[in-house]
Scaffold this motif. Sequence first.
Motif, mmCIF file in Angstrom:
data_model
loop_
_atom_site.group_PDB
_atom_site.id
_atom_site.type_symbol
_atom_site.label_atom_id
_atom_site.label_comp_id
_atom_site.label_asym_id
_atom_site.label_seq_id
_atom_site.Cartn_x
_atom_site.Cartn_y
_atom_site.Cartn_z
ATOM 1 N N VAL A 1 0.815 -1.222 0.000
ATOM 2 C CA VAL A 1 0.000 0.000 0.000
ATOM 3 C C VAL A 1 0.847 1.270 0.000
ATOM 4 O O VAL A 1 0.641 2.156 -0.845
ATOM 5 N N PRO A 2 1.834 1.420 0.916
ATOM 6 C CA PRO A 2 2.648 2.649 0.854
ATOM 7 C C PRO A 2 3.430 2.772 -0.448
ATOM 8 O O PRO A 2 3.592 3.877 -0.977
ATOM 9 N N LEU A 3 3.920 1.635 -0.982
ATOM 10 C CA LEU A 3 4.667 1.685 -2.233
ATOM 11 C C LEU A 3 3.768 2.105 -3.388
ATOM 12 O O LEU A 3 4.122 2.989 -4.182
ATOM 13 N N CYS A 4 2.590 1.484 -3.479
ATOM 14 C CA CYS A 4 1.679 1.818 -4.573
ATOM 15 C C CYS A 4 1.169 3.255 -4.473
ATOM 16 O O CYS A 4 0.822 3.870 -5.493
ATOM 17 N N ALA A 5 1.129 3.798 -3.261
ATOM 18 C CA ALA A 5 0.679 5.189 -3.103
ATOM 19 C C ALA A 5 1.591 6.165 -3.821
ATOM 20 O O ALA A 5 1.173 7.271 -4.173
ATOM 21 N N THR A 6 2.845 5.745 -4.066
ATOM 22 C CA THR A 6 3.785 6.635 -4.746
ATOM 23 C C THR A 6 4.047 6.258 -6.200
ATOM 24 O O THR A 6 4.512 7.101 -6.965
ATOM 25 N N ILE A 7 3.755 5.010 -6.590
ATOM 26 C CA ILE A 7 4.103 4.608 -7.961
ATOM 27 C C ILE A 7 2.895 4.190 -8.791
ATOM 28 O O ILE A 7 3.026 3.993 -10.000
ATOM 29 N N HIS A 8 1.714 4.059 -8.177
ATOM 30 C CA HIS A 8 0.529 3.624 -8.925
ATOM 31 C C HIS A 8 -0.441 4.785 -9.024
ATOM 32 O O HIS A 8 -1.125 5.121 -8.055
ATOM 33 N N LEU A 9 -0.504 5.412 -10.199
ATOM 34 C CA LEU A 9 -1.328 6.602 -10.378
ATOM 35 C C LEU A 9 -2.266 6.441 -11.559
ATOM 36 O O LEU A 9 -2.311 7.276 -12.465
ATOM 37 N N SER A 10 -3.024 5.354 -11.553
ATOM 38 C CA SER A 10 -3.915 5.077 -12.681
ATOM 39 C C SER A 10 -5.004 6.132 -12.812
ATOM 40 O O SER A 10 -5.327 6.575 -13.922
ATOM 41 N N GLY A 11 -5.575 6.570 -11.689
ATOM 42 C CA GLY A 11 -6.625 7.584 -11.748
ATOM 43 C C GLY A 11 -6.108 8.906 -12.278
ATOM 44 O O GLY A 11 -6.736 9.551 -13.126
ATOM 45 N N SER A 12 -4.943 9.321 -11.783
ATOM 46 C CA SER A 12 -4.349 10.576 -12.249
ATOM 47 C C SER A 12 -3.966 10.492 -13.722
ATOM 48 O O SER A 12 -4.089 11.473 -14.464
ATOM 49 N N THR A 13 -3.506 9.327 -14.165
ATOM 50 C CA THR A 13 -3.131 9.159 -15.571
ATOM 51 C C THR A 13 -4.355 9.260 -16.473
ATOM 52 O O THR A 13 -4.297 9.889 -17.545
ATOM 53 N N ILE A 14 -5.457 8.655 -16.059
ATOM 54 C CA ILE A 14 -6.708 8.790 -16.819
ATOM 55 C C ILE A 14 -7.076 10.259 -16.965
ATOM 56 O O ILE A 14 -7.431 10.734 -18.049
ATOM 57 N N THR A 15 -6.968 11.000 -15.866
ATOM 58 C CA THR A 15 -7.321 12.414 -15.889
ATOM 59 C C THR A 15 -6.392 13.209 -16.794
ATOM 60 O O THR A 15 -6.846 14.016 -17.616
ATOM 61 N N LEU A 16 -5.086 12.991 -16.643
ATOM 62 C CA LEU A 16 -4.121 13.763 -17.423
ATOM 63 C C LEU A 16 -4.264 13.498 -18.916
ATOM 64 O O LEU A 16 -4.244 14.435 -19.729
ATOM 65 N N VAL A 17 -4.410 12.232 -19.290
ATOM 66 C CA VAL A 17 -4.534 11.891 -20.710
ATOM 67 C C VAL A 17 -5.834 12.458 -21.276
ATOM 68 O O VAL A 17 -5.848 13.044 -22.371
ATOM 69 N N SER A 18 -6.930 12.320 -20.548
ATOM 70 C CA SER A 18 -8.222 12.815 -21.033
ATOM 71 C C SER A 18 -8.220 14.335 -21.162
ATOM 72 O O SER A 18 -8.695 14.884 -22.167
#
Length: 395
Positions: A276-293
């Motif tokens: 969980v702490p690791l993914c909090a810094t390297i897993h940004l699927s929601g932000s990537t969806i937003t940025l690309v859209s």
Amino acid sequence: MQKFGLLPRLILAIVLGIALGAYAPEFIVRILVTFNGIFGSFLGFIIPLIILGFIAPGIGELGARAGKMLGITAGLAYASTIIAGTLAFFVSSLVLPQMIEVGSFLTSGIADAEAANVKPIIELAFPPIMGVMTALLLAFTLGLGIAAIQGDTLRKFMNDFQEIVKKVITNVIIPLLPIHIMGIFANMTYGGKTAMILSVFAKVFVMIVLLHITYLLIQYTVAGSVAGANPFRLIKTMLPAYFTAIGTQSSAATIPVTLRQTKRNGINEDVADFAVPLCATIHLSGSTITLVSCAMAVMLLNDMPTTFTAMFPFILMLGVTMVAAPGVPGGAVMAALGLLESMLMFDPTLTALMIALYLAQDSFGTAGNVTGDGALATIINRISGHKLEKVSEEV
């Protein structure tokens, strides 16, 4: 004002900007345009430092935590982020041309800096100390070097440098962003172009939130299949983390809730404490969806090429550039500014609109990030040889 969240401040800035652009004398608009020019130049100066401060310590920290599950977790997180960005590209390619008028920035004059006929009172330039790609290469070199030599001196220096950059973002850039957005909308309103921009905001916002929900369903369907669990039960347990993230706008600040709910989903405690702490810094699927859209929307409005060959390298770099993005509202878009300028050729006007579009729904992107972390933790739990423990009925 600290209790007055970023989204309400952004909304207030847009409303005030429209009001000033419609009713204030030109001199007031010129003051705001002057501020925008100076602030935009400062953003250009700080972008390489943000890249250096985010990525080098992040890669160094990943190297320091090397272990069997690190590569698997990082690989899953990166793959999930790239899939999310690719999904956002194809959906945006199909949906956005039906919702917005392609090239309307050009026909309305928004993309033309001369169109509003409002000039800054003074102009100040702050040249960056290095280019974006140079900053990326230097960040990778330093990060990999820190991980390789396992030395404390450079690691401590880069961690302190990261804290300085975080302070600049938290105490300077984020508080001033609403004023920057207010100036953008005042200038556009003065030139008579606001109604179209607001209609675009609303349409893109709805599409992005639906994309977040769709991708979470995909993530938990895969996780449930791998772990032999009901995906809807898994999602239900993670809802407190989702709504906490909407309030905090920070993956890092939501870690305690994400961790608690992940364990309530039956994940092994050691796996959850690692993933969980690791993914909090390297897993940004929601932000990537937003940025690309959002990027696709701005590019279509400006009639820029949005082919897969143009966008996919941007998506691949997003997955790396946002590693260890700070746990502050707007951190992901701050980290992505360099890519927007160097790879997608965004000018200051398009960058400002991109920031406004992104921040308008930053809460939902963060919520998608942290909730997706629970799905990855479920998969990692199964890969590491653990079965789900009895799922708690308490949510």
